[in-house]
Design a protein around this motif. Structure first.
Motif, mmCIF file in Angstrom:
data_model
loop_
_atom_site.group_PDB
_atom_site.id
_atom_site.type_symbol
_atom_site.label_atom_id
_atom_site.label_comp_id
_atom_site.label_asym_id
_atom_site.label_seq_id
_atom_site.Cartn_x
_atom_site.Cartn_y
_atom_site.Cartn_z
ATOM 1 N N ALA A 54 29.766 8.041 -17.617
ATOM 2 C CA ALA A 54 29.495 7.728 -19.181
ATOM 3 C C ALA A 54 28.982 6.096 -19.043
ATOM 4 O O ALA A 54 28.272 5.753 -19.793
ATOM 5 N N VAL A 55 29.659 5.418 -18.397
ATOM 6 C CA VAL A 55 29.518 3.966 -18.282
ATOM 7 C C VAL A 55 28.111 3.711 -17.708
ATOM 8 O O VAL A 55 27.333 2.727 -18.473
ATOM 9 N N LEU A 56 27.719 4.188 -16.812
ATOM 10 C CA LEU A 56 26.617 3.907 -16.179
ATOM 11 C C LEU A 56 25.526 4.360 -17.117
ATOM 12 O O LEU A 56 24.437 3.888 -17.058
ATOM 13 N N LYS A 57 25.535 5.447 -17.771
ATOM 14 C CA LYS A 57 24.565 6.166 -18.547
ATOM 15 C C LYS A 57 24.422 5.267 -19.846
ATOM 16 O O LYS A 57 23.464 4.621 -20.531
ATOM 17 N N SER A 58 25.514 4.634 -20.663
ATOM 18 C CA SER A 58 25.402 3.922 -21.785
ATOM 19 C C SER A 58 25.429 2.542 -21.600
ATOM 20 O O SER A 58 24.538 2.091 -22.177
ATOM 21 N N GLU A 59 25.931 1.993 -20.711
ATOM 22 C CA GLU A 59 25.988 0.388 -20.618
ATOM 23 C C GLU A 59 24.555 0.119 -19.736
ATOM 24 O O GLU A 59 24.240 -1.135 -19.598
ATOM 25 N N HIS A 60 24.426 1.159 -18.648
ATOM 26 C CA HIS A 60 23.166 0.530 -17.794
ATOM 27 C C HIS A 60 21.976 1.448 -17.867
ATOM 28 O O HIS A 60 20.985 1.220 -17.053
ATOM 29 N N LYS A 61 21.919 2.594 -18.975
ATOM 30 C CA LYS A 61 20.762 3.199 -18.834
ATOM 31 C C LYS A 61 20.519 3.858 -17.661
ATOM 32 O O LYS A 61 19.094 4.247 -17.556
ATOM 33 N N ILE A 62 21.289 4.470 -17.044
ATOM 34 C CA ILE A 62 20.943 5.381 -15.729
ATOM 35 C C ILE A 62 20.991 6.915 -16.042
ATOM 36 O O ILE A 62 22.043 7.006 -16.901
ATOM 37 N N GLY A 63 20.217 7.589 -15.702
ATOM 38 C CA GLY A 63 20.023 8.944 -16.108
ATOM 39 C C GLY A 63 21.326 9.830 -15.471
ATOM 40 O O GLY A 63 22.089 9.358 -14.650
ATOM 41 N N HIS A 64 21.578 10.817 -16.251
ATOM 42 C CA HIS A 64 22.793 11.677 -15.701
ATOM 43 C C HIS A 64 23.029 11.935 -14.369
ATOM 44 O O HIS A 64 23.810 11.823 -13.717
ATOM 45 N N GLY A 65 21.892 12.654 -13.849
ATOM 46 C CA GLY A 65 21.848 12.949 -12.546
ATOM 47 C C GLY A 65 22.204 11.781 -11.614
ATOM 48 O O GLY A 65 22.900 12.075 -10.473
ATOM 49 N N ALA B 268 23.560 8.737 -12.233
ATOM 50 C CA ALA B 268 24.856 8.328 -12.393
ATOM 51 C C ALA B 268 26.005 9.264 -11.847
ATOM 52 O O ALA B 268 26.770 8.925 -11.080
ATOM 53 N N ASN B 269 25.752 10.460 -11.811
ATOM 54 C CA ASN B 269 26.636 11.504 -11.136
ATOM 55 C C ASN B 269 26.514 11.288 -9.704
ATOM 56 O O ASN B 269 27.585 11.481 -9.238
ATOM 57 N N ALA B 270 25.365 11.099 -9.092
ATOM 58 C CA ALA B 270 25.059 11.065 -7.688
ATOM 59 C C ALA B 270 25.948 9.839 -7.426
ATOM 60 O O ALA B 270 26.458 9.761 -6.102
ATOM 61 N N LEU B 271 25.619 8.589 -7.965
ATOM 62 C CA LEU B 271 26.279 7.408 -7.566
ATOM 63 C C LEU B 271 27.832 7.427 -7.680
ATOM 64 O O LEU B 271 28.729 7.199 -6.541
ATOM 65 N N VAL B 272 28.570 8.178 -8.662
ATOM 66 C CA VAL B 272 29.955 8.214 -8.616
ATOM 67 C C VAL B 272 30.397 9.068 -7.642
ATOM 68 O O VAL B 272 31.253 8.831 -7.234
ATOM 69 N N ALA B 273 29.781 10.146 -7.450
ATOM 70 C CA ALA B 273 30.238 11.472 -6.374
ATOM 71 C C ALA B 273 30.134 10.718 -4.931
ATOM 72 O O ALA B 273 31.134 10.669 -4.180
ATOM 73 N N TYR B 274 29.148 9.946 -4.796
ATOM 74 C CA TYR B 274 29.122 9.121 -3.438
ATOM 75 C C TYR B 274 30.352 8.126 -3.369
ATOM 76 O O TYR B 274 30.798 8.032 -2.296
ATOM 77 N N SER C 171 36.806 1.700 -11.258
ATOM 78 C CA SER C 171 37.401 2.753 -10.096
ATOM 79 C C SER C 171 38.739 3.573 -10.863
ATOM 80 O O SER C 171 38.890 4.533 -10.354
ATOM 81 N N ASP C 172 39.346 2.958 -11.775
ATOM 82 C CA ASP C 172 40.446 3.669 -12.160
ATOM 83 C C ASP C 172 40.124 4.723 -13.160
ATOM 84 O O ASP C 172 41.054 5.608 -13.832
ATOM 85 N N ARG C 173 38.789 4.845 -13.534
ATOM 86 C CA ARG C 173 38.578 5.652 -14.541
ATOM 87 C C ARG C 173 38.312 7.066 -13.971
ATOM 88 O O ARG C 173 37.889 7.171 -12.884
ATOM 89 N N LYS C 174 38.303 8.194 -14.795
ATOM 90 C CA LYS C 174 37.931 9.487 -14.325
ATOM 91 C C LYS C 174 36.362 9.456 -13.816
ATOM 92 O O LYS C 174 35.503 8.714 -14.447
ATOM 93 N N HIS C 175 36.106 10.404 -13.031
ATOM 94 C CA HIS C 175 34.411 10.557 -12.933
ATOM 95 C C HIS C 175 33.315 10.557 -13.818
ATOM 96 O O HIS C 175 32.686 9.765 -13.819
ATOM 97 N N MET C 176 33.805 11.498 -14.933
ATOM 98 C CA MET C 176 32.806 11.635 -15.937
ATOM 99 C C MET C 176 32.812 10.353 -16.948
ATOM 100 O O MET C 176 31.962 10.240 -17.412
ATOM 101 N N GLU C 177 33.985 9.627 -16.935
ATOM 102 C CA GLU C 177 33.990 8.319 -17.484
ATOM 103 C C GLU C 177 33.216 7.215 -17.071
ATOM 104 O O GLU C 177 32.472 6.548 -17.757
ATOM 105 N N GLN C 178 33.191 7.224 -15.571
ATOM 106 C CA GLN C 178 32.328 6.672 -14.769
ATOM 107 C C GLN C 178 30.971 6.634 -14.999
ATOM 108 O O GLN C 178 29.950 5.806 -15.280
#
Length: 71
Positions: free
Chosen positions: A45-56, A58-64, A36-43
């Motif tokens: 990126a983690v969901l995408k690269s480490e957990h293979k979640i699609g961009h949309g 991942a973005n929805a999860l982080v925004a919420y 949670s200390d990281r910026k939105h797009m860094e979070q």
């Protein structure tokens, strides 16, 4: 945007996220709590690269998650 276009809230993606990745959104919020200390797009990126979640998704999860935390 026209009057007939629908704006989707991040939560509208949750059923699809749970179905596609096989875990409840609460699981992903716990993952986000650890970064949670990281910026939105860094979070995202983690969901995408480490957990293979699609961009949309991942973005929805982080925004919420950020909105609920007041960040």
């Amino acid at each position: 945007m026209t009057m007939t276009e629908k704006v989707k809230s991040p939560a509208s993606y949750f059923p699809s996220i749970e179905n596609q990745y096989g875990k409840p959104v609460e699981h992903w919020f716990k993952v986000l709590d650890t970064i949670s200390d990281r910026k939105h797009m860094e979070q995202v990126a983690v969901l995408k690269s480490e957990h293979k979640i699609g961009h949309g998704h991942a973005n929805a999860l982080v925004a919420y998650h950020k909105a609920k935390r007041g960040a």
